[in-house]
Enzyme design. Structure first.
Site, PDB file in Angstrom:
ATOM      1  N   LYS A   1       0.570  -1.164  -0.128  1.00 28.01           N
ATOM      2  CA  LYS A   1      -0.130  -0.043   0.305  1.00 28.01           C
ATOM      3  C   LYS A   1       0.564   1.445  -0.254  1.00 28.01           C
ATOM      4  O   LYS A   1       1.339   1.948   1.143  1.00 28.01           O
ATOM      5  CB  LYS A   1      -0.807  -0.069   1.484  1.00 28.01           C
ATOM      6  CG  LYS A   1      -1.771   0.684   1.264  1.00 28.01           C
ATOM      7  CD  LYS A   1      -2.280   1.868   0.609  1.00 28.01           C
ATOM      8  CE  LYS A   1      -1.784   2.783   2.220  1.00 28.01           C
ATOM      9  NZ  LYS A   1      -1.919   4.560   1.487  1.00 28.01           N
TER      10      LYS A   1
ATOM     11  N   CYS B   1      12.878   9.549   9.115  1.00 25.33           N
ATOM     12  CA  CYS B   1      12.626   9.764   9.880  1.00 25.33           C
ATOM     13  C   CYS B   1      13.929  10.134  10.588  1.00 25.33           C
ATOM     14  O   CYS B   1      13.369  10.327  12.204  1.00 25.33           O
ATOM     15  CB  CYS B   1      11.980   9.137  10.282  1.00 25.33           C
ATOM     16  SG  CYS B   1      12.824   7.022   9.535  1.00 25.33           S
TER      17      CYS B   1
END
Ligand code: ADP
Length: 498
Positions: free
Chosen positions: A191, A300
């Site tokens: 996804k 991140c």
């Protein structure tokens, strides 16, 4: 603006007027709902194309295809066959690398200067996992049972994997997930992030061209709250591999409880980057700046809490701010561009919200501090590289993940104090130490509670080296044998040989 690459026009022409489809089994199909969503260039606001919007029903179909392949022909694929698929994919990625970089830039803004520079690392990452496909092994175990028994631990693929990826590095994130799945012998439903689905879809085409059997890789673009949530909760998915924010990570952990899925979650960070007075400042200045300004801070492990020893604080902060002011911010297709736009209007709102909050709480912008709106900038989501000075540990900008080009410069006086403050965060992903005293660096590195400690470097990644988080930065490791192990089950075999 000069475009650097003839691939750009070709890519734009290919996308124009199209609605990209989902990949389920070997077929490119429309979403069952018939819905689609737009994807736009964050540097210009221009529509690139539309993308089929998968939701729960499409995820169900994709999981069924992945399951059928996993239980069927894929089981009989030998390690060397899986290795060959990945080697072929690596060749195709290498041959189409410029186009993939253009897609990343168009869809999420990253400068091509950056992605083109990563060519070797990206391609060798796939080849690394190809080698891992032929290195999986269990162990024989001496037992103390009465009678004669042969005991061993087998390693088997975990099964059907749901991979949910973020938008900040679509090419690299997608490839890592595909490569580890194939190396381990799993099948996968991917996804992509709704903000940047184009590179994953092109990579899926290359996987088919490489000879991936139907159903090994299925791709369902769509939104997190629909397609993503169904994948995380799906009862026939054995494992979810997620990279994204810690808020979404928490939802995925909850959703996975229904069938007690295996999980690896690589989440956010608020990483400390500690600069000692004895550092080589010629290297530490650009190092500390790019620890955050790289990819417009949308990384991140960005080293956003820049702790600087008091005796060099003023000079160092001024130099990093100067570095920020000199950066060429613009459309990532321009070869001169060093920092691109933020990915979306949402992200712009979030980052400018933090810029405002930082100033309200008493920080001073030594560089940047606001959105860029002059001329061409007005069309996109551009923010100036920002260095906040006079930051204290309790300020919001020193505690929360911003995911934008914002450095919080914080002063420190001595080692014990800075280690304690560096660790005083809910996160534990990256960290940096800049000093010419290797002994000091080594001692501090052992005390930092983070998955990676860089010394006199930042954001340096190698496919063989584990990457992941402590605390709320998640669990599981990407990279190295640790990564492959996350996609394997361990089965005991106890055989009575009497
Ligand atoms: P960001 O906030 O930076 O966009 P997210 O963590 O929300 O990052 O997104 C990372 C990925 O997680 C994206 O593919 C997104 O669609 C997906 N996602 C978002 N919400 C959910 C959810 N509730 N369940 C599963 N996936 C989700």
């Amino acid at each position: 603006m000069t475009t650097m690459n003839p691939a750009v026009e070709k890519v734009l022409n290919n996308l124009e007027g199209k609605t990209m489809k989902l990949l389920i089994g070997s077929k490119w199909v429309e979403a069952q709902s018939g819905r689609s969503f737009e994807t736009r260039n964050p540097a210009t606001g221009e529509l690139l194309c539309r993308v089929a919007e998968g939701d729960a029903a499409d995820v169900d179909a994709a999981v069924a295809a992945a399951r059928q392949t996993f239980e069927g022909p894929w089981r009989n694929f030998k390690p060397n066959q899986r290795q060959n698929l990945l080697l072929k994919l690596a060749d195709l990625v290498e041959a189409n690398y410029d186009e993939l970089c253009v897609l990343d830039t168009l869809d999420m803004g990253v400068p091509m200067r950056r992605t083109l520079g990563n060519r070797h690392r990206v391609v060798s990452t796939i080849r690394y996992y190809a080698s891992q496909a032929m290195s999986i092994h269990g162990e024989t175990i001496e037992n103390s049972l009465d009678g004669e028994f042969f005991t061993c631990a087998l390693k088997e693929p975990v099964g059907v994997v749901g991979a949910i990826i973020p938008w900040n590095s679509p090419l690299y994130q997608t490839l890592k997930k595909i490569a580890v799945c194939v190396a381990a012998g799993c099948t996968m439903v991917l996804k992509p992030a709704e903000e940047a689905p184009l590179t994953p879809l092109r990579l899926a085409e290359l996987c088919l061209e490489a000879g991936f059997p139907p159903g090994v890789l299925n791709v369902v673009p769509g939104f997190g709250s629909t397609a993503g949530a169904r994948l995380a909760a799906h009862p026939d998915v054995d494992k979810v591999a997620f990279t994204g924010s810690h808020f979404t990570g928490q939802k995925i952990i909850q959703a996975s409880a229904g069938n007690v899925k295996r999980l690896s979650v690589e989440l956010g960070g608020k990483s400390p980057n500690i600069i000692f007075a004895d550092a080589d400042l010629e290297k530490a200045v650009p190092g500390a700046a790019m620890a955050v300004f790289n990819n417009a801070g949308q990384i991140c492990c960005a080293g956003t809490r820049m702790y600087v020893e008091r005796s060099i604080y003023d000079e160092f902060v001024a130099r990093v701010a100067e570095f920020g002011k000199r950066m060429r911010v613009g459309n990532g297709l321009d070869p001169e561009t060093e920092m691109g736009p933020l990915v979306s209007a949402n992200q712009l709102e979030r980052v400018t919200g933090y810029l405002k909050r930082g100033q309200e709480e008493g920080a001073t912008a030594a560089s940047g501090g606001s959105r860029l709106t002059d001329g061409e900038y007005a069309k996109g989501f551009f923010v100036a590289p920002t260095v906040f000075t006079n930051v204290t540990d309790n300020m919001t900008i020193a505690r929360e993940e911003i995911f934008g080009p914002v450095i919080s410069a914080i002063v420190f006086d001595e080692i014990d104090d800075v280690v304690k403050r560096a660790n005083d965060t809910i996160f534990g992903l990256g960290s940096g130490i800049w000093t010419t005293d290797v002994s000091k660096a080594h001692k501090i590195a052992r005390r930092i509670r983070a998955g990676t400690v860089w010394v006199n470097a930042y954001n340096v990644l190698d496919p063989a080296v584990p990457f992941g988080g402590y605390k709320m930065s998640g669990y599981g490791r990407e990279g190295g044998i640790h990564h492959v192990d996350e996609f394997l089950q361990t089965k005991a075999l106890i055989l009575n040989t009497d």
